[in-house]
Motif scaffolding. Structure first.
Motif, PDB file in Angstrom:
ATOM      1  N   LYS A   6      21.404  -4.514   1.218  1.00 17.83           N
ATOM      2  CA  LYS A   6      21.265  -5.936   1.550  1.00 17.83           C
ATOM      3  C   LYS A   6      19.780  -6.231   1.762  1.00 17.83           C
ATOM      4  N   PHE A   7      19.236  -7.120   0.947  1.00 18.27           N
ATOM      5  CA  PHE A   7      17.801  -7.418   1.044  1.00 18.27           C
ATOM      6  C   PHE A   7      17.486  -8.321   2.240  1.00 18.27           C
ATOM      7  N   LYS A   8      16.437  -7.978   2.963  1.00 17.88           N
ATOM      8  CA  LYS A   8      15.930  -8.890   3.996  1.00 17.88           C
ATOM      9  C   LYS A   8      15.293 -10.085   3.295  1.00 17.88           C
ATOM     10  N   SER A   9      14.533  -9.795   2.212  1.00 18.00           N
ATOM     11  CA  SER A   9      13.921 -10.860   1.429  1.00 18.00           C
ATOM     12  C   SER A   9      14.583 -10.918   0.047  1.00 18.00           C
ATOM     13  N   LYS A  10      15.506 -11.853  -0.096  1.00 18.91           N
ATOM     14  CA  LYS A  10      16.239 -12.006  -1.363  1.00 18.91           C
ATOM     15  C   LYS A  10      15.286 -12.349  -2.511  1.00 18.91           C
ATOM     16  N   LYS A  11      14.165 -12.961  -2.165  1.00 19.13           N
ATOM     17  CA  LYS A  11      13.159 -13.333  -3.155  1.00 19.13           C
ATOM     18  C   LYS A  11      12.703 -12.116  -3.969  1.00 19.13           C
ATOM     19  N   LEU A  12      12.632 -10.951  -3.315  1.00 12.61           N
ATOM     20  CA  LEU A  12      12.211  -9.730  -4.008  1.00 12.61           C
ATOM     21  C   LEU A  12      13.221  -9.345  -5.082  1.00 12.61           C
ATOM     22  N   LEU A  13      14.479  -9.452  -4.753  1.00 10.22           N
ATOM     23  CA  LEU A  13      15.517  -9.107  -5.731  1.00 10.22           C
ATOM     24  C   LEU A  13      15.485 -10.099  -6.892  1.00 10.22           C
ATOM     25  N   GLU A  14      15.275 -11.364  -6.547  1.00 14.28           N
ATOM     26  CA  GLU A  14      15.201 -12.413  -7.566  1.00 14.28           C
ATOM     27  C   GLU A  14      14.062 -12.110  -8.551  1.00 14.28           C
ATOM     28  N   GLU A  15      12.930 -11.726  -7.995  1.00 11.22           N
ATOM     29  CA  GLU A  15      11.757 -11.389  -8.805  1.00 11.22           C
ATOM     30  C   GLU A  15      12.057 -10.182  -9.703  1.00 11.22           C
ATOM     31  N   ALA A  16      12.748  -9.194  -9.139  1.00 10.59           N
ATOM     32  CA  ALA A  16      13.031  -7.953  -9.877  1.00 10.59           C
ATOM     33  C   ALA A  16      13.916  -8.198 -11.096  1.00 10.59           C
ATOM     34  N   LEU A  17      14.622  -9.320 -11.102  1.00  7.67           N
ATOM     35  CA  LEU A  17      15.571  -9.585 -12.187  1.00  7.67           C
ATOM     36  C   LEU A  17      15.101 -10.685 -13.127  1.00  7.67           C
ATOM     37  N   THR A  18      13.835 -11.093 -12.992  1.00 12.19           N
ATOM     38  CA  THR A  18      13.326 -12.214 -13.780  1.00 12.19           C
ATOM     39  C   THR A  18      12.249 -11.765 -14.763  1.00 12.19           C
ATOM     40  N   GLY A  68      11.082  -0.929  -6.865  1.00 12.50           N
ATOM     41  CA  GLY A  68       9.913  -1.527  -6.200  1.00 12.50           C
ATOM     42  C   GLY A  68      10.338  -2.534  -5.141  1.00 12.50           C
ATOM     43  N   ALA A  69      11.355  -3.319  -5.454  1.00  5.91           N
ATOM     44  CA  ALA A  69      11.825  -4.346  -4.518  1.00  5.91           C
ATOM     45  C   ALA A  69      12.406  -3.709  -3.251  1.00  5.91           C
ATOM     46  N   VAL A  70      13.222  -2.660  -3.426  1.00  4.41           N
ATOM     47  CA  VAL A  70      13.805  -1.990  -2.257  1.00  4.41           C
ATOM     48  C   VAL A  70      12.698  -1.302  -1.440  1.00  4.41           C
ATOM     49  N   PHE A  71      11.732  -0.727  -2.131  1.00  5.69           N
ATOM     50  CA  PHE A  71      10.612  -0.057  -1.442  1.00  5.69           C
ATOM     51  C   PHE A  71       9.887  -1.041  -0.515  1.00  5.69           C
ATOM     52  N   ILE A  72       9.568  -2.208  -1.039  1.00  9.51           N
ATOM     53  CA  ILE A  72       8.856  -3.202  -0.225  1.00  9.51           C
ATOM     54  C   ILE A  72       9.783  -3.743   0.868  1.00  9.51           C
ATOM     55  N   ASP A  73      11.001  -4.076   0.475  1.00 11.61           N
ATOM     56  CA  ASP A  73      11.934  -4.685   1.428  1.00 11.61           C
ATOM     57  C   ASP A  73      12.274  -3.744   2.583  1.00 11.61           C
ATOM     58  N   SER A  74      12.264  -2.443   2.309  1.00 11.46           N
ATOM     59  CA  SER A  74      12.613  -1.462   3.348  1.00 11.46           C
ATOM     60  C   SER A  74      11.383  -1.042   4.144  1.00 11.46           C
ATOM     61  N   ASN A  75      10.342  -1.845   4.070  1.00 12.22           N
ATOM     62  CA  ASN A  75       9.090  -1.541   4.774  1.00 12.22           C
ATOM     63  C   ASN A  75       8.507  -0.209   4.290  1.00 12.22           C
ATOM     64  N   PHE A  76       8.549  -0.014   2.953  1.00 11.93           N
ATOM     65  CA  PHE A  76       7.902   1.122   2.288  1.00 11.93           C
ATOM     66  C   PHE A  76       8.510   2.466   2.655  1.00 11.93           C
ATOM     67  N   SER A  77       9.823   2.508   2.694  1.00 11.06           N
ATOM     68  CA  SER A  77      10.478   3.771   3.016  1.00 11.06           C
ATOM     69  C   SER A  77      10.933   4.461   1.733  1.00 11.06           C
ATOM     70  N   ILE A  78      10.262   5.565   1.383  1.00  9.01           N
ATOM     71  CA  ILE A  78      10.700   6.309   0.200  1.00  9.01           C
ATOM     72  C   ILE A  78      12.079   6.934   0.452  1.00  9.01           C
ATOM     73  N   ASP A  79      12.397   7.166   1.716  1.00 11.54           N
ATOM     74  CA  ASP A  79      13.714   7.733   2.036  1.00 11.54           C
ATOM     75  C   ASP A  79      14.827   6.733   1.734  1.00 11.54           C
ATOM     76  N   VAL A  80      14.623   5.480   2.126  1.00 11.75           N
ATOM     77  CA  VAL A  80      15.638   4.456   1.836  1.00 11.75           C
ATOM     78  C   VAL A  80      15.802   4.310   0.321  1.00 11.75           C
ATOM     79  N   VAL A  81      14.683   4.264  -0.415  1.00 12.27           N
ATOM     80  CA  VAL A  81      14.766   4.111  -1.871  1.00 12.27           C
ATOM     81  C   VAL A  81      15.576   5.256  -2.484  1.00 12.27           C
TER      82      VAL A  81
END
Lengths: 251, 251
Positions: A62-74, A186-199
């Motif tokens: 679940k994205f905190k910033s949906k805008k990132l997901l939107e960007e990733a798909l455009t 890239g979107a999940v990386f930024i949205d998760s506050n740069f957590s390589i573990d979450v990605v």
């Protein structure tokens, strides 16, 4: 690990399901620009928001910033948005490289860097990632205005049925498909506050089947392909360079 | 930011200090293999442990596993150890790439991927990282048995005095120097339980002067250099390929 045959059968089954879906009109682009009355636009926006929810379900994130997901798909061709996935793809590529580097470093404590590079390349390349997009139906959510893409996706989905793991360059993979996978990373990386573990937690399963040292050995062409694609690129560049400086060249 | 002149003068001063030190016998290799009586070996071990402490001071980082730091400073030619920095360098390179990707992504919100790649390449290349090794005297702690390296390091330290920021390929940088910086990054990454934040905290200042979009513009050759080095590599590979297949070729 599953046997080659089982993998092959499972992949074929997956693809049949996917083809059933790609034969529907493409979700992200089903309305042509001409149809855009105000009502259509409104409907399109609602569809798009539903689409984003569906992609979150696929990713199980679940994205905190949906805008990132939107960007990733455009795609850049979908130009009225003023943004595209290109920068997110750039960051996602680096994240993915590090994740495979890290995983394989510990998985293969005796492999020298050259072999590790080949193994990573087998997993982080256009065809491998385009397969990931198709397998998880992410291609249905790409917003673009590329007239030929849908046909290319259909051809690609069909062609890879013959190669359960990797065709090693024998089929043309639409780059945009690989791009949205990297952009999502890239979107999940930024949205998760740069957590390589979450990605890694999100994408580890999505990226399956991950090509291991063992499956790479089963497909000896893989290694040749990695070297070959570098050579092809060098050759093209060389021909261009020569062509720019000499009126006529024959080799 | 300092002016070009100030930077130049500061760099020259740094280099004079460094040269005073490199004219001493090299710490890591000052005893030749022939000298190794048991007493000499014992002394060497003590020296090496002191060396590791000194490197920790330079990095301002205390390793949980000193073995990682030891590995990061050992060249394959120093073969009796059975390990070398090669694999750590491989992992450090990926970490460094991601760190610059991340930093520059936010620093330049409007730059397209192509420009971001050039900016990252300017900071993550052999000459830039070899300069970092020299500036912080890390080269004194590299264990190796490469007869020519000390001389190459002296020449490199001298040559870069003429180029305060980057020579853009006009001087030959000893690759081993860049390697130990990347290996140290890999070592901290692993030792810190894979924290890219810890790595950046440790290395951000050590990597100064970081080449920015502005300083890259001041040195327009940089861009040409990045392209040029790719072309040179392609050319070399092409010549090798041709040479392997044809008895006589003239271009």
């Amino acid at each position: 690990m599953e046997s080659q045959q089982e993998e092959s059968a499972a992949a074929a089954l997956d693809m049949i399901k996917v083809l059933e879906i790609t034969s529907e009109s493409h979700k992200g682009t089903k309305e042509s620009p001409d149809d855009r009355s105000e009502v259509a636009s409104e409907k399109q926006t609602t569809d798009w928001l539903t689409d984003l929810d569906e992609v979150e379900e696929i990713l199980n994130y679940k994205f905190k910033s949906k805008k990132l997901l939107e960007e990733a798909l455009t795609h850049a061709s979908f130009s009225d948005q003023g943004f595209s996935y290109e920068r997110l793809e750039y960051i996602g590529d680096s994240v993915l490289n590090l994740l495979f580097t890290k995983e394989q470093y510990f998985l293969y404590p005796d492999l020298p860097p050259g072999a590790l590079t080949r193994l990573r390349s087998a997993n982080v390349n256009t065809e491998k990632l385009a397969r990931v997009a198709i397998k998880h139906k992410l291609h249905r959510y790409l917003r673009h205005k590329m007239p030929l893409l849908e046909e290319q996706i259909r051809e690609f989905s069909q062609a890879i049925l013959d190669y359960p793991l990797h065709s090693n360059g024998l089929v043309d993979a639409p780059k945009a498909l690989a791009d949205i996978v990297e952009a999502a990373i890239g979107a999940v990386f930024i949205d998760s506050n740069f957590s390589i573990d979450v990605v890694w937690k999100i994408f580890k399963d999505l990226l399956e089947p991950i090509i291991s040292q063992e499956t790479l050995k089963v497909h000896p062409v893989a290694e040749l392909y990695v070297e070959g694609s570098q050579k092809r690129q060098q050759w093209r560049s060389h021909v261009r360079t020569k062509a720019a400086h000499a009126p006529l060249i024959s080799f």
